[in-house]
Design a protein around this motif. Structure first.
Motif, PDB file in Angstrom:
ATOM      1  N   GLN A 196       1.035  -1.373   0.230  1.00  0.00           N
ATOM      2  CA  GLN A 196      -0.357   0.164  -0.109  1.00  0.00           C
ATOM      3  C   GLN A 196       1.290   1.001  -0.062  1.00  0.00           C
ATOM      4  O   GLN A 196       0.433   2.114  -0.727  1.00  0.00           O
TER       5      GLN A 196
ATOM      6  N   HIS B  96       0.862   4.373  -3.082  1.00  0.00           N
ATOM      7  CA  HIS B  96       1.058   5.164  -2.764  1.00  0.00           C
ATOM      8  C   HIS B  96       1.626   6.422  -3.160  1.00  0.00           C
ATOM      9  O   HIS B  96       1.180   7.043  -4.392  1.00  0.00           O
TER      10      HIS B  96
ATOM     11  N   GLU C 245       7.017   6.442   9.045  1.00  0.00           N
ATOM     12  CA  GLU C 245       6.073   6.102  10.332  1.00  0.00           C
ATOM     13  C   GLU C 245       4.603   6.355  10.069  1.00  0.00           C
ATOM     14  O   GLU C 245       3.809   5.571  10.099  1.00  0.00           O
ATOM     15  N   GLU C 246       4.594   7.654   9.960  1.00  0.00           N
ATOM     16  CA  GLU C 246       2.914   8.228  10.245  1.00  0.00           C
ATOM     17  C   GLU C 246       1.963   7.064   9.022  1.00  0.00           C
ATOM     18  O   GLU C 246       1.072   7.301   8.899  1.00  0.00           O
ATOM     19  N   HIS C 247       2.076   6.931   7.663  1.00  0.00           N
ATOM     20  CA  HIS C 247       1.507   6.668   7.163  1.00  0.00           C
ATOM     21  C   HIS C 247       1.569   5.193   6.782  1.00  0.00           C
ATOM     22  O   HIS C 247       0.465   5.211   6.356  1.00  0.00           O
TER      23      HIS C 247
ATOM     24  N   ARG D  38       1.190   3.594  10.116  1.00  0.00           N
ATOM     25  CA  ARG D  38      -0.176   3.934  10.652  1.00  0.00           C
ATOM     26  C   ARG D  38      -1.145   4.209   9.978  1.00  0.00           C
ATOM     27  O   ARG D  38      -2.050   4.116  10.557  1.00  0.00           O
ATOM     28  N   ARG D  39      -1.241   5.114   8.849  1.00  0.00           N
ATOM     29  CA  ARG D  39      -2.516   5.132   8.590  1.00  0.00           C
ATOM     30  C   ARG D  39      -3.004   4.211   7.896  1.00  0.00           C
ATOM     31  O   ARG D  39      -4.405   3.727   7.593  1.00  0.00           O
ATOM     32  N   PHE D  40      -2.288   3.538   7.166  1.00  0.00           N
ATOM     33  CA  PHE D  40      -2.430   2.338   6.316  1.00  0.00           C
ATOM     34  C   PHE D  40      -2.984   1.166   7.180  1.00  0.00           C
ATOM     35  O   PHE D  40      -3.517   0.479   6.818  1.00  0.00           O
TER      36      PHE D  40
ATOM     37  N   PHE E  19      -4.816   1.816  10.336  1.00  0.00           N
ATOM     38  CA  PHE E  19      -5.856   2.681  11.443  1.00  0.00           C
ATOM     39  C   PHE E  19      -6.383   1.714  11.994  1.00  0.00           C
ATOM     40  O   PHE E  19      -6.630   1.776  13.684  1.00  0.00           O
ATOM     41  N   ARG E  20      -6.557  -0.094  11.819  1.00  0.00           N
ATOM     42  CA  ARG E  20      -7.469  -0.901  12.867  1.00  0.00           C
ATOM     43  C   ARG E  20      -5.927  -1.839  13.776  1.00  0.00           C
ATOM     44  O   ARG E  20      -6.102  -2.280  14.793  1.00  0.00           O
TER      45      ARG E  20
ATOM     46  N   ASP F  32      -2.434  -1.251  16.326  1.00  0.00           N
ATOM     47  CA  ASP F  32      -1.753  -0.398  17.604  1.00  0.00           C
ATOM     48  C   ASP F  32      -0.170  -0.599  17.084  1.00  0.00           C
ATOM     49  O   ASP F  32       0.313  -1.801  17.374  1.00  0.00           O
TER      50      ASP F  32
END
Length: 110
Positions: A19, A23, A75-77, A79-81, A83-84, A86
């Motif tokens: 992903q 992206h 890391e932020e990207h 984490r968004r992918f 989202f379900r 942790d």
């Protein structure tokens, strides 16, 4: 080059790797399979390797000052992918020494 590495425990490593590569494929040079991905970004590279239970992420910044930013963007990207899930990113440097996380952008640095 300043290199940082994190092994993230997740059963979704391959999905997240693909992903993220898809992206960024419209903006950057990207190559990937379900198990390995490489992204060439303006400030460095991101390489990922997925297994059934983890995703290893290695970021390599051309300028050492960009390493925290590159690490944070990847890391932020991810984490968004995921989202379900942790996700936990325990970053280390090239010698395996833990790297302190960057403070959130809405918090004062200090």
């Amino acid at each position: 080059m300043d290199q940082r590495r994190a092994i993230v425990v997740t059963p979704s490593g391959s999905r997240m790797l693909q992903q993220l590569c898809k992206h960024w494929s419209h903006k950057f040079e990207v190559a990937f399979t379900p198990a390995h991905g490489e992204i060439s970004l303006p400030m460095g590279r991101c390489e990922m390797d997925a297994t059934d239970d983890s995703l290893t992420v290695v970021v390599s910044a051309v300028d050492p000052g960009d390493a925290p930013r590159l690490q944070k963007v990847v890391e932020e990207h991810l984490r968004r992918f995921a989202f379900r899930e942790d996700l936990t990113f325990d970053w280390t440097d090239a010698q395996g020494v833990p790297v302190a996380p960057e403070p959130p952008e809405d918090q004062p640095h200090g």
